[in-house]
Design an enzyme around this catalytic site. Structure first.
Site, PDB file in Angstrom:
ATOM      1  N   GLY A   6     -79.520   2.677  22.612  1.00  0.00           N
ATOM      2  CA  GLY A   6     -78.949   3.390  23.752  1.00  0.00           C
ATOM      3  C   GLY A   6     -77.782   2.620  24.347  1.00  0.00           C
ATOM      4  N   GLY A  22     -75.552   2.323  28.035  1.00  0.00           N
ATOM      5  CA  GLY A  22     -75.443   2.665  29.444  1.00  0.00           C
ATOM      6  C   GLY A  22     -74.155   2.138  30.024  1.00  0.00           C
ATOM      7  N   GLY A  23     -74.018   2.294  31.327  1.00  0.00           N
ATOM      8  CA  GLY A  23     -72.800   1.844  31.971  1.00  0.00           C
ATOM      9  C   GLY A  23     -72.653   0.335  31.986  1.00  0.00           C
ATOM     10  CG  MET A  24     -74.735  -1.920  34.378  1.00  0.00           C
ATOM     11  SD  MET A  24     -76.103  -2.516  35.387  1.00  0.00           S
ATOM     12  CE  MET A  24     -75.883  -4.290  35.243  1.00  0.00           C
ATOM     13  N   GLY A  25     -74.414  -1.866  29.698  1.00  0.00           N
ATOM     14  CA  GLY A  25     -74.554  -2.520  28.409  1.00  0.00           C
ATOM     15  C   GLY A  25     -75.222  -1.630  27.389  1.00  0.00           C
ATOM     16  CB  VAL A  37     -80.951  -1.365  24.602  1.00  0.00           C
ATOM     17  CG1 VAL A  37     -82.277  -1.967  24.142  1.00  0.00           C
ATOM     18  CG2 VAL A  37     -80.757  -1.614  26.088  1.00  0.00           C
ATOM     19  CE  LYS A  47     -81.504  -4.984  29.310  1.00  0.00           C
ATOM     20  NZ  LYS A  47     -82.242  -4.953  30.608  1.00  0.00           N
ATOM     21  CG  ASP A  79     -85.282  -1.325  40.318  1.00  0.00           C
ATOM     22  OD1 ASP A  79     -85.495  -0.369  41.090  1.00  0.00           O
ATOM     23  OD2 ASP A  79     -84.456  -1.279  39.394  1.00  0.00           O
TER      24      ASP A  79
END
Length: 932
Positions: free
Chosen positions: A342, A344-347, A349, A364, A459
């Protein structure tokens, strides 16, 4: 610490209140912290709007200061586009109020709820008038910070009024009145710096981003990012570039694309420098002239986003292409990257393998541009420190951390194969009580270990809990993502204090009240978040969900959770309320106390539905026992799991063979044991009855409660070992079966090949095999494995179109359900946007509508609805036919705010006054949605 504040006075009690020469005559709307009333002058002609701070917020200094500041700003902003301030003061009970010019008309949000999209000319006119207000505000150092459709009133004279400067950022004597770290505003329109809580960077360009997001919504009918929860949306706004108008498949001129893309640029430096420049570009658009500033910015962007074939790629595609480049590479000389899981906006996986230990790991990798942000790198390191220190079966452990050659950070974690709790809740809606308590116990055990290591997660949410494929226990849970964990200062090794007092990090729907206020948190904050998760597992929704972050946080602080719609024992409800105590002192003191309470509670409840629990009931026949989904051979024989495995390897091959009974595959030894045990038990019962009755054995006795069913073992069908191995994805078996002539293969063989290739993620070969199987046997359309594999391949960009077309062509109503499920996944941001467009195109075709089941037809009518009247007409079919797919859409209709003056009125007032909406919600929840 915060306790439960006093309940606000009834809004209706204010009607008739005199504020000479005004009288409150009508409630216009209720917000998170205030109510707005219509007031009439004694002359019976003049009208005004009166805003009164609620009692529970009047006692909080931050809210009183915010209210006073709004009064001062309205006095300062003398502009036709801002409601005039007419006066203010305090009520007898001390609550402050302000009196404003009454602005008739409708909000932009209300207009969009009716029309969905607006013509370009109207959007330009609205934006130009809003910019006139922003020019004046920005010149005075005022940043609105909450521009959104609900805060723009469209008057009958065509004038636009900008409302609600209550959370504006302004400096007074060099002191920031907005506390650092507190994120306020409406998430769907937040600029990245605002979503990240970096308020030192909030400036005029933050408002211009919000206005660009408003224009995007008006032109496209959707938000910049679409997610299921406020927390997921906040993360997307903070870390993902907005999609270009060009990506959405709608026809817009280059000039329009350049203007909107510039307004919502991820970097502040890439946006308009001020409101005047944007207004000049909009004026050029209105005259069909190229917008000067946006045209220059657009040309620069396209120079940086040209793909190898000369085409223009959207940011998400570029990120995915960059991420895919790492597949097959060796990282840190020991991790072979096998598959991209996958982006995402930050990194990204990946699934990887330690080449020396032959051990699967999760890798990651932080996007290279994110390494330019020190706090992101520190958060990455924080996750490594926290996860590495906790050694527990219910925690995914970190094993390595470092940097790639290009400077990107990587983190190696335990590889967890399975589904997240969020995925399970999305597919099932709500869980049974026993499942929910088991999962909660696993998470509590993880917290015991984390807290013992001095780590507070901060979180906890369903996305951060995995349910791995862990043998028989489908509810074994592992906690992930300690990226914002609070770790003891001594363990940070000089890292910056990301979790400083006064900063709010986490996901709003799962935040404790003290975390929402930016106060110091301890282990009891995690317990509150776990309580929210338990509530969601039982109810299918969180207790304080709302479209606006401020309202979510306010409800955490002031509202009690609504009773569950499902029946639970009083002890469960009592445990849940204790977890959700507003003050930390009201909750369990430690996670270990909660775990003990859960274990005691589970021991008192009826036997749960897990295969790990012993079977306590007595079946009436060997066939019932043999086909029960909750039986294991180890439980039948009284052997331990290890003894059972040992017996399985030493028993004769004949007894290890599996036979089909009642549609299930059962080991022959199970049948033999039950037949033998049944005979013995029948003889014992018959003997006991004979002895008690004083009769000889040859006299008929009363019927025994256990019947012996003789299963004709020799006649039972057996599975083809080659097919079974093929279905499991065994490569040797696949090659053997595929070596046979294609023309001679049966539908069962083609289906086995399809299943095996799907297990190896070879989607093209899978599609070919399943196509042949369905041609030979149309009944294969009901095979759940086949439809599940098609669903997974439909979420792969390369095979999405072919998978959707095969589903439509061969699976009938099940295919229509699959197409809708793919669209739902993509629309919620859990799949590529391109998948949403492909699926939506099929959904809109008459062919799919003809295939749709009554339940899907009812849901599609809801999706197609555009106004309150449409929704009202859709409810009867949802009551009679709807299923859980409609639940989330229906719940949104329950929101009684978002329209009218200040966005506080009910958008769906025509649905009130009858039981149709609650009946539709209840009916939909009672019927499970198709699962893939």
């Amino acid at each position: 610490m915060i306790g439960t504040p006093a309940a606000p006075p009834s809004a209706s009690a204010e009607i008739g209140l005199r504020l000479p020469p005004w009288t409150l005559t009508e409630l216009l709307g209720r917000g998170a912290s205030s109510q707005v009333y219509l007031a009439r002058h004694d002359d019976q002609q003049s009208m005004a709007a009166v805003k009164i701070l609620s009692a529970e917020f009047g006692a909080q200094p931050d809210w009183s200061l915010r209210f006073d500041r709004e009064v001062r700003l309205l006095q300062e902003l003398q502009h036709p586009g801002v409601p005039r301030f007419l006066g203010g003061g305090s009520l007898d009970d001390g609550r402050p109020y302000m009196m404003l010019e009454y602005c008739p008309g409708e909000t932009l949000a209300q207009r969009l709820s009716r029309l969905d999209t607006l013509p370009l000319a109207e959007v330009i006119g609205i934006a130009e008038q809003a910019l006139e207000v922003l020019e004046v505000a920005h010149a005075r150092g005022i940043v609105h910070r909450d521009l959104k459709p609900a805060n723009l009133i469209l008057g009958p004279d065509g004038r636009v009024k900008v409302l609600d400067f209550g959370i504006a950022r302004v400096r007074d004597g060099g002191r920031a009145l907005t506390r650092e770290g507190i994120t306020l505003g409406t998430v769907a329109y937040m600029a990245p710096e605002q979503a990240l809580g970096r308020h030192a960077e909030v400036d005029a360009r933050t408002d211009l981003f919000a206005l660009g997001a408003v224009m995007f919504r008006c032109l496209t009918g959707r938000h910049l990012h679409q997610r299921d929860t406020e927390g997921a949306l906040l993360a997307a706004m903070a870390s993902e570039p907005a999609p270009s108008l060009r990506e959405l498949g709608q026809v817009f001129s280059d000039a329009v694309v350049f203007v909107v893309d510039t307004a919502v640029a991820f970097s502040r430096e890439g946006r308009y420098p001020d409101a005047t420049t944007l207004r000049m570009d909009l004026a050029a658009l209105a005259q069909d002239q190229p917008p000067p500033f946006a045209s220059l910015q657009g040309a620069r962007r396209e120079q940086h986003t040209v793909t190898g074939d000369g085409g223009v790629a959207p940011p998400s595609s570029l990120a995915e292409q960059t991420a895919l480049a790492l597949v097959g590479q060796l990282v840190a000389e020991r991790y072979r990257v096998l598959e991209l899981l996958g982006v995402g906006g930050m990194g990204a996986v990946y699934r990887a393998e330690h080449i020396h230990m032959r051990k699967p790991v999760a890798l990651k990798v932080l996007h290279r541009e994110m390494t330019l942000l020190p706090e992101m790198v520190a958060r990455f390191e924080r996750e490594a420190i926290a996860a590495a220190r906790i050694e527990h079966p219910n925690v995914a452990t970190a094993t390595d951390f470092g940097r790639l050659q290009d400077g990107s950070c990587y983190l190696v974690l335990e590889f967890v194969q399975g589904q997240s709790l969020r995925q399970v809740l999305t597919s099932e809606g709500r869980l049974s009580l026993s499942r929910a308590l088991r999962i909660t116990s696993h998470i509590a055990a993880a917290l015991v270990a984390a807290h013992a290591a001095g780590i507070i997660h901060r979180d906890l949410k369903p996305e951060n809990v995995m349910l791995p494929e862990n043998g028989a226990d489908r509810d074994f849970a592992k906690v992930l993502d300690f990226g914002i964990a609070k770790v003891q200062a001594a363990d940070l090794g000089g890292q910056p204090a990301l979790t400083r007092v006064g900063a709010v990090f986490g996901t709003p729907e799962y935040m404790s009240p003290e975390q929402a206020l930016g106060q110091v948190v301890d282990v009891r904050s995690d317990l509150y978040s776990l309580g929210i998760m338990l509530y969601e597992m039982l109810e299918g929704a969180t207790p304080f969900a709302c479209d606006e972050v401020v309202k979510v946080l306010t409800r955490h602080m002031s509202e009690a959770p609504a009773p569950l719609s499902v029946s639970v024992p009083p002890a469960v409800w009592s445990l849940l309320l204790r977890l959700l105590g507003k003050a930390p002192s009201e909750r369990y003191a430690q996670a270990s106390d909660l775990l003990s309470a859960l274990e005691a509670l589970r021991a008192e409840l009826p036997a749960p539905d897990s295969v790990q629990q012993p079977i306590l009931r007595t079946a009436s026949s060997a066939a019932e026992l043999a086909t029960s989904p909750t039986l294991l051979p180890n439980q039948l024989t009284g052997l331990s799991p290890s003894a059972g495995r040992s017996m399985g390897t030493s028993m004769p091959p004949l007894l290890r063979r599996r036979v089909r009974v009642g549609g299930r595959s059962v080991p022959l030894v199970v049948i033999a044991l039950f037949v033998l045990g049944g005979v013995i038990l029948a003889l014992i019962v018959a003997l006991a009855v004979t002895l008690v009755a004083g009769k000889s054995p040859n006299v008929p006795a009363p019927a025994a409660s256990v019947q012996v069913i003789h299963v004709p073992v020799a006649a039972a069908p057996t599975a083809d070992p080659l097919l079974e191995r093929t279905r499991r994805g065994d490569l040797d078996a696949l090659k053997t079966l595929e070596a046979r002539p294609a023309a001679s293969r049966t539908a069962e063989q083609w289906a086995a090949i399809g299943r095996g290739r799907a297990r190896n993620r070879e989607w093209d070969t899978m599609l070919e095999a399943y196509t042949e199987a369905l041609k030979l046997d149309a009944q294969k359309a009901s095979d759940p494995d086949l439809s599940s594999d098609l669903f997974r391949s439909a979420l792969e960009t390369r095979t999405s179109t072919a998978s959707l077309e095969l589903a439509m062509l061969r699976l009938g109503s099940r295919g229509a359900d699959l197409v809708f499920a793919v669209w739902s996944e993509a629309a919620a941001g859990r799949a590529p946007r391109a998948d949403a467009k492909r699926a939506k195109k099929l959904i809109d075709q008459p062919g799919l509508r003809k295939l749709a089941s009554p339940a899907l037809t009812a849901t599609l009518a809801l999706v197609d609805s555009r106004g309150c009247g449409d929704f009202k007409r859709a409810l009867p079919k949802l009551i009679s036919d709807g299923d859980d797919r409609a639940s989330s859409l229906l719940r949104r209709l329950s929101h009684d705010q978002g329209c009218g003056f200040l966005g506080l009125s009910d958008c769906y007032s025509c649905l009130r006054g009858s039981k149709a909406l609650p009946d539709a919600i209840a009916a939909a929840k009672s019927r499970p949605a198709p699962s893939f």
